[in-house]
Each structure stands twice: as C-alpha cells, then as structure tokens.
Design a protein around this motif. Structure first.
Motif, mmCIF file in Angstrom:
data_model
loop_
_atom_site.group_PDB
_atom_site.id
_atom_site.type_symbol
_atom_site.label_atom_id
_atom_site.label_comp_id
_atom_site.label_asym_id
_atom_site.label_seq_id
_atom_site.Cartn_x
_atom_site.Cartn_y
_atom_site.Cartn_z
ATOM 1 N N LEU A 7 0.832 -1.202 0.000
ATOM 2 C CA LEU A 7 0.000 0.000 0.000
ATOM 3 C C LEU A 7 0.868 1.254 0.000
ATOM 4 O O LEU A 7 0.522 2.265 -0.633
ATOM 5 N N ARG A 8 1.996 1.206 0.698
ATOM 6 C CA ARG A 8 2.940 2.328 0.649
ATOM 7 C C ARG A 8 3.505 2.493 -0.757
ATOM 8 O O ARG A 8 3.700 3.622 -1.226
ATOM 9 N N LEU A 9 3.758 1.372 -1.430
ATOM 10 C CA LEU A 9 4.243 1.438 -2.814
ATOM 11 C C LEU A 9 3.218 2.140 -3.701
ATOM 12 O O LEU A 9 3.567 3.027 -4.495
ATOM 13 N N LEU A 10 1.954 1.743 -3.601
ATOM 14 C CA LEU A 10 0.910 2.362 -4.422
ATOM 15 C C LEU A 10 0.836 3.865 -4.151
ATOM 16 O O LEU A 10 0.754 4.671 -5.094
ATOM 17 N N ALA A 11 0.866 4.253 -2.879
ATOM 18 C CA ALA A 11 0.810 5.675 -2.540
ATOM 19 C C ALA A 11 1.996 6.432 -3.128
ATOM 20 O O ALA A 11 1.855 7.560 -3.623
ATOM 21 N N ALA A 23 6.625 4.345 -18.279
ATOM 22 C CA ALA A 23 8.041 4.335 -17.908
ATOM 23 C C ALA A 23 8.256 5.042 -16.577
ATOM 24 O O ALA A 23 9.051 4.586 -15.737
ATOM 25 N N SER A 24 7.537 6.148 -16.351
ATOM 26 C CA SER A 24 7.646 6.866 -15.084
ATOM 27 C C SER A 24 7.133 6.012 -13.929
ATOM 28 O O SER A 24 7.716 6.008 -12.835
ATOM 29 N N VAL A 25 6.056 5.271 -14.159
ATOM 30 C CA VAL A 25 5.504 4.387 -13.125
ATOM 31 C C VAL A 25 6.526 3.319 -12.741
ATOM 32 O O VAL A 25 6.789 3.088 -11.552
ATOM 33 N N CYS A 26 7.122 2.666 -13.730
ATOM 34 C CA CYS A 26 8.127 1.629 -13.440
ATOM 35 C C CYS A 26 9.340 2.214 -12.723
ATOM 36 O O CYS A 26 9.902 1.592 -11.807
ATOM 37 N N GLN A 27 9.745 3.407 -13.133
ATOM 38 C CA GLN A 27 10.880 4.064 -12.488
ATOM 39 C C GLN A 27 10.609 4.320 -11.015
ATOM 40 O O GLN A 27 11.482 4.090 -10.160
ATOM 41 N N GLU A 28 9.399 4.751 -10.683
ATOM 42 C CA GLU A 28 9.084 5.046 -9.288
ATOM 43 C C GLU A 28 8.901 3.777 -8.461
ATOM 44 O O GLU A 28 9.216 3.762 -7.271
ATOM 45 N N VAL A 29 8.416 2.701 -9.079
ATOM 46 C CA VAL A 29 8.338 1.431 -8.362
ATOM 47 C C VAL A 29 9.753 0.975 -7.972
ATOM 48 O O VAL A 29 10.002 0.577 -6.827
ATOM 49 N N GLU A 30 10.665 1.049 -8.922
ATOM 50 C CA GLU A 30 12.049 0.655 -8.625
ATOM 51 C C GLU A 30 12.664 1.575 -7.581
ATOM 52 O O GLU A 30 13.380 1.117 -6.683
ATOM 53 N N ARG A 31 12.412 2.876 -7.684
ATOM 54 C CA ARG A 31 12.987 3.825 -6.713
ATOM 55 C C ARG A 31 12.467 3.545 -5.310
ATOM 56 O O ARG A 31 13.226 3.622 -4.326
ATOM 57 N N PHE A 32 11.195 3.195 -5.193
ATOM 58 C CA PHE A 32 10.632 2.864 -3.882
ATOM 59 C C PHE A 32 11.350 1.660 -3.280
ATOM 60 O O PHE A 32 11.706 1.659 -2.095
ATOM 61 N N GLY A 33 11.563 0.618 -4.101
ATOM 62 C CA GLY A 33 12.236 -0.569 -3.597
ATOM 63 C C GLY A 33 13.691 -0.318 -3.254
ATOM 64 O O GLY A 33 14.202 -0.818 -2.240
ATOM 65 N N ARG A 34 14.359 0.468 -4.074
ATOM 66 C CA ARG A 34 15.802 0.673 -3.921
ATOM 67 C C ARG A 34 16.137 1.712 -2.851
ATOM 68 O O ARG A 34 17.073 1.521 -2.060
ATOM 69 N N GLU A 35 15.390 2.830 -2.807
ATOM 70 C CA GLU A 35 15.779 3.943 -1.944
ATOM 71 C C GLU A 35 14.999 4.029 -0.648
ATOM 72 O O GLU A 35 15.452 4.679 0.299
ATOM 73 N N ILE A 36 13.833 3.400 -0.598
ATOM 74 C CA ILE A 36 13.013 3.496 0.606
ATOM 75 C C ILE A 36 12.989 2.186 1.387
ATOM 76 O O ILE A 36 13.234 2.164 2.594
ATOM 77 N N LEU A 37 12.731 1.064 0.697
ATOM 78 C CA LEU A 37 12.648 -0.214 1.409
ATOM 79 C C LEU A 37 14.019 -0.805 1.735
ATOM 80 O O LEU A 37 14.261 -1.237 2.866
ATOM 81 N N SER A 111 -4.728 -0.966 -10.165
ATOM 82 C CA SER A 111 -4.606 0.482 -9.983
ATOM 83 C C SER A 111 -3.341 1.006 -10.646
ATOM 84 O O SER A 111 -3.355 2.057 -11.313
ATOM 85 N N ILE A 112 -2.234 0.291 -10.471
ATOM 86 C CA ILE A 112 -0.966 0.728 -11.060
ATOM 87 C C ILE A 112 -1.033 0.659 -12.579
ATOM 88 O O ILE A 112 -0.567 1.567 -13.282
ATOM 89 N N ALA A 113 -1.631 -0.406 -13.122
ATOM 90 C CA ALA A 113 -1.763 -0.518 -14.581
ATOM 91 C C ALA A 113 -2.642 0.597 -15.136
ATOM 92 O O ALA A 113 -2.338 1.186 -16.185
ATOM 93 N N ALA A 114 -3.725 0.919 -14.435
ATOM 94 C CA ALA A 114 -4.613 1.996 -14.883
ATOM 95 C C ALA A 114 -3.911 3.344 -14.808
ATOM 96 O O ALA A 114 -4.021 4.173 -15.725
#
Length: 295
Positions: A7-11, A23-37, A111-114
């Motif tokens: 849920l934090r990832l979606l937010a 491309a921006s969505v995928c970039q932010e998913v990776e950034r969340f995993g790499r820089e936050i988690l 939600s992410i796909a939409a």
C-alpha cells in the motif's frame, strides 16, 4: 500489518509518477524498492533493474498471432503489477494476461496498470494458478500465448507449465521466462527445462533487485514441442527433489508475516551461493557472462 509495504508502494507511485507514463511508473516502483525499502532492510519482490532488461529482451523474440500481430503474454504471479506494465510497454501490440492469488495485490496491480495508462492491454485475474489455468484453457481457446512469465512460487512452475502444454495454450516457439530460479530456487523446474526434451533453455545470472551482493538466475526457454511418442519426461533425482524442499522451506520463512525473524539479505546471499554450487553438480549453470542467449 498485511500489505503495508504494498500500500505504501501504491501511494508512492500515485504521488511521484506521471499519470499515463508507464516508464515513469516503473521508475518510481524501482525507486521505492531501492531507496526506501532496501535501506530499512525490506525487499520489494519485483523483476527490476537487470531482471527487467532480461524480461524485455526475451519478450522481443516472442511469436505473435493474427493479422494484427498481437503478442499475447501470460504472467503467473502479478504481485503489484510492475512486470505486467513493463511487459505491456515492451513492444507494440503486446497484451498481458496476469494471474494473482492475493485479492489485495490484484487491486493494487490494477490500480498501477490503470495509472500507467495500460489497463486496456493488462488484464489481471484473481485466483490460484491451479484453478485459473484450467478455466483459462476452457474459456480462452482462441488465444494462444507467445510468451509466459513465471513469477509465482517456484514449486509450482513445472505443474503450471504442464497444464499449459497439455491445453495447447502455448504457441510453438513461445518464450518461457522464469524468475527466482536460483533464489529461493526452482530446481525441479530447471531440471525439466534443461533435460525434459522440448525446450531450449538459457540460464542468465543477474543481480537480485535491491538486494546487495546477492545473485539470482532467470531462465529463458523456447518451446519446441516434440511428438508425443518421442517426448522425454525427465524425472528429477533425489538430490534435486531435496533442493526443491529446501527452496520451499526458506520461501515460506521469508513470506511468514510477523512470524519468526524472516530471512535477511546476508542469509539470502549465502543460500544462493550454496544453491548455485549444488546445481552445478548436474551441469545446471548460467551461461558465461557476456555470452549471447537470444534465440
């Protein structure tokens, strides 16, 4: 809390990515995993970074169907929809059908796909693969898949693949990509793909996404169905079946929410090294670094 990380990832994606820009969505998913988690010792189970490169490159070799040249992709294990979005944007006329057992992850993935603007080419079904795949073979007879991405529990890879083979849902020449075949591992599946007779398989060594100093493998296989009379079904030896049990055990430990201490990054690294060494005894190993693996 269950799904707190997802849920934090979606937010994070809704706040920081550009709506309609996959491309921006995928970039932010990776950034969340790499820089936050990752700095907090948490891991986001996505096929990101090097894994995404392998996935996209493999999909470019997948056969298409119909006059429109549609590339139908079946994904087993949607999680939060990252790989479904990556695949859908990888080539023109790519349609992804994805299966996810967790209803909460289904809602997040949709939600992410939409938000990425790809809901017209990404369909996410809710259910376990053992239930959905037979239903798919009965109701989706007109669609045959040119690509398959296995990203669920490794112990189910071989079983789910057998259902798809028997139902005729895979096109000849279909590319079958599997993630995490070293860590936690899918030894029985690798044995089948290497020695089963109807696949040409390349094992690619990659760095695990956002997990320091940890190797993983992805397998890229091309389906060349043999005549039933000459098809070989290789039975895994006892050692391979023991490795399968060990892989399932550490996977369950890692997925246990709030039970025990889980599996840390350093233990994952040690486990992957041990799995690599023991699989090498059966000549199951990645191609040399830099060697071509494409069809």
């Amino acid at each position: 809390e269950p799904h707190e990380k997802e849920l934090r990832l979606l937010a994070h994606v809704l706040q920081h990515a550009q709506m309609g820009d996959a491309a921006s969505v995928c970039q932010e998913v990776e950034r969340f995993g790499r820089e936050i988690l990752a700095p907090a010792g948490q891991w986001l189970k996505i096929a990101g970074a090097e894994k995404a490169d392998v996935l996209v490159e493999a999909l470019r070799t997948a056969p298409t169907t119909g006059r429109a040249g549609i590339c139908w992709v079946l994904e087993v294990g949607t999680y939060c929809g990252y790989s479904a979005v990556r695949m859908a944007m990888s080539r023109p006329n790519c349609h992804v059908v994805s299966i996810e057992a967790d209803p909460a992850c289904v809602a997040i993935a949709r939600s992410i796909a939409a938000f990425a603007g790809l809901s017209h080419v990404v369909t996410v079904w809710t259910g376990h693969s053992q239930d959905v795949l037979p239903w798919l073979s009965m109701t989706n007879a007109a669609t045959r898949f040119g690509a398959l991405f296995l990203d669920q529990r490794g112990a189910r890879f071989s079983t789910d693949l057998a259902v798809l083979e028997a139902s005729g849902l895979l096109l000849p020449g279909a590319v079958v990509i599997a993630d995490n075949v070293l860590k936690p591992g899918a030894p029985a599946y690798l044995w089948h793909m290497v020695y089963g007779g109807d696949y040409t398989t390349h094992i690619v060594s990659v760095k695990e996404f956002a997990m320091p100093d940890t190797e993983d493998w992805m397998s890229v296989s091309y389906y060349h169905p043999l005549h039933p009379e000459i098809l070989r079904r290789a039975t895994p030896p006892l050692v391979i079946r023991r490795l399968e049990w060990e892989a399932d055990r550490i996977r369950m430990r890692a997925q246990a929410c709030g039970i025990g201490s889980g599996v840390g990054f350093s233990e994952w690294s040690r486990f992957a090294k041990d799995m690599r060494h023991r699989l090498a005894q059966f000549d199951i190993a990645p191609i040399p670094s830099g060697a071509p693996w494409k069809r």
